[in-house]
Write an enzyme that holds these catalytic residues in place. Structure first.
Site, mmCIF file in Angstrom:
data_model
loop_
_atom_site.group_PDB
_atom_site.id
_atom_site.type_symbol
_atom_site.label_atom_id
_atom_site.label_comp_id
_atom_site.label_asym_id
_atom_site.label_seq_id
_atom_site.Cartn_x
_atom_site.Cartn_y
_atom_site.Cartn_z
ATOM 1 N N ASP A 111 5.659 -7.591 1.274
ATOM 2 C CA ASP A 111 5.073 -6.884 2.406
ATOM 3 C C ASP A 111 4.899 -7.886 3.544
ATOM 4 O OD1 ASP A 111 3.349 -3.993 2.555
ATOM 5 O OD2 ASP A 111 2.862 -5.469 4.092
ATOM 6 N N ARG A 148 0.857 -1.190 0.000
ATOM 7 C CA ARG A 148 0.000 0.000 0.000
ATOM 8 C C ARG A 148 0.889 1.235 0.000
ATOM 9 N NH1 ARG A 148 -0.235 -2.686 4.629
ATOM 10 N NH2 ARG A 148 -2.307 -3.535 4.194
ATOM 11 N N ASP A 208 9.168 -10.334 5.876
ATOM 12 C CA ASP A 208 9.461 -9.612 7.110
ATOM 13 C C ASP A 208 10.918 -9.185 7.010
ATOM 14 O OD1 ASP A 208 10.060 -8.721 9.659
ATOM 15 O OD2 ASP A 208 8.957 -10.329 10.673
ATOM 16 N N TYR A 224 11.755 7.569 15.831
ATOM 17 C CA TYR A 224 11.664 7.329 14.387
ATOM 18 C C TYR A 224 12.838 7.991 13.672
ATOM 19 C CZ TYR A 224 9.753 7.828 9.623
ATOM 20 O OH TYR A 224 9.558 7.809 8.262
#
Length: 274
Positions: free
Chosen positions: A32, A11, A55, A147
């Site tokens: 994904d 996505r 993964d 992050y």
């Protein structure tokens, strides 16, 4: 035309990058952690695109995905490390599991993918690794500090790897770090009311459809770092060079970022998407 693998391609930006690469004639392997999303993306693109679960925290899984790309596409010419997760909040609010998880995906996942891709690319003497970082990899946005730390690691590894390739004599293998401003994707679409995510709304909110062609364009004109838009990269780097000034004006900057976030919320709730 060759083959490409894109992580986090189920996505958002990853899917649009896969679309842009497919449009260039590449056989694209969409991967994904959500196999259903990856499969749906591959069906949307149509043959010869294909999908598998991946993964990125698992280096052996990355190696198997690379082998599958060669099996189905004949080669591995492009590897795009796009998979990532965002957490926000004060740094002391994250538990050890969260801290470890974000580093394992954003930093170690990028490292795993890069090294697996380079095993094949060094043997072939050519190829391109594109690491989707973030403007957060060029600065230190409050509320997104964890992050940001993972993205600083990713960009340092990208640039250092490129330097290692050049000193080892590999002139036709490229590594690029892409640093876009906030993108309206599932990563931030549920954070319109999260004040800690305000830095992601502080500049120009981009669409994945406008970022992806710029990522694909790196195949024609490789660059070590690509900030999107370029002026925001210069803006972030300027303030990163003067941390004392940045801390002093931080309250004003955060207030403006939060104001922009609220404005985007009003626009989006009115149906005016970026």
């Amino acid at each position: 035309m060759g083959a490409a693998l894109v992580t986090g391609a189920g996505r958002g930006l990853g899917l649009e990058i896969a679309r842009a690469l497919a449009a260039r004639g590449l056989t694209v392997h969409l991967t994904d952690v959500d196999p259903d999303a990856a499969e749906a993306g591959a069906r949307e693109l149509g043959p010869p695109a294909f999908a598998s679960a991946l993964d990125v925290r698992d280096p052996e899984a990355c190696r198997a995905a690379a082998a599958l790309t060669v099996e189905r596409g004949g080669s591995l010419d492009v590897w795009v490390n796009n998979a990532g997760i965002l957490v926000t909040g004060h740094v002391w609010e994250h538990d050890p599991e969260t801290r470890r998880g974000v580093f394992e995906v954003n930093t170690l996942g990028t490292i795993n993918g890069t090294l697996v891709a380079l095993e094949l690319m060094r043997a072939a003497g050519r190829g391109h690794v594109v690491n989707v970082v973030s403007l957060a990899g060029l600065g230190a946005p409050p509320g997104e500090a964890l992050y940001s730390a993972t993205k600083h690691g990713a960009i340092a590894f990208s640039l250092g790897t490129l330097a290692d390739l050049r000193r080892a004599g590999f002139k036709e293998i490229h590594v690029s770090a892409v640093c876009p401003d906030g993108i309206w994707t599932p990563m931030i679409s549920d954070r319109l009311d999260d004040p800690d995510a305000a830095p992601s709304f502080s500049g120009r909110l981009l669409r994945a459809q406008e970022v992806a062609p710029k990522v694909a364009g790196l195949l024609d004109h490789p660059r070590p770092v690509l900030a999107i838009p370029r002026w925001r990269g210069l803006f972030v780097r300027f303030f990163d060079a003067f941390p004392g000034l940045t801390i002093r004006i931080l309250p004003l900057w955060l207030a403006d970022a939060r104001r922009r976030q609220r404005r985007w919320k009003r626009r989006i709730e009115a149906g005016k998407l970026p």
